[in-house]
Design an enzyme around this catalytic site. Sequence first.
Site: not given
Length: 183
Positions: A62, A72, A132, A170
């Site tokens: 992603h 991130k 994260y 996904d």
Amino acid sequence: MNVIPTALPEVLIIEPKVFGDARGFFMESWTEPKFNAACGYDVRFVQDNHSRSSQGVLRGLHFQLPPHAQGKLVRCTAGAVFDVAVDMRRSSPNFGKWAGVELTGENHRQLWIPPGFAHGFLVLSETADFLYKTTDLYAPQAEGSVRWDDPAIGIDWPRLGVEFKLAEKDAKAPLLADAKSFD
């Protein structure tokens, strides 16, 4: 804090100093001045996320496009994951290349994935807690993805002896050649 380069120069493994004894451990998981010095520029985090997944769950790959591109800083606080970043910047000499590292609750490693890179992870342990920090808020209109098993990228995912569990989006993500990208 120890900073380890990866195969992608902008993607960094961050090893915090961990102080442990018979009682447990203590570490600074993030300190702005030290982190910014390691990255070479100022990073501002605006959101923290936490997921728990079972073995064989593969999340990703992603990313978010400008004006909501996300950097991130990721870590696994319990269990183990194989964490991956893929360069999605068409103008980069590393476009479509990947870097991967095992993050565990025991090794305390973190991975910095700057804007312009796709991110995903595979859970290696029975379960894993994954945290994260992001540099921009989630923006569905800016969301992009690329196939986790695209042969053009060639990620060498660990074999677990179990079928990977993916979200429908996904499993249906586009190949690199057809994916949205930066630039």
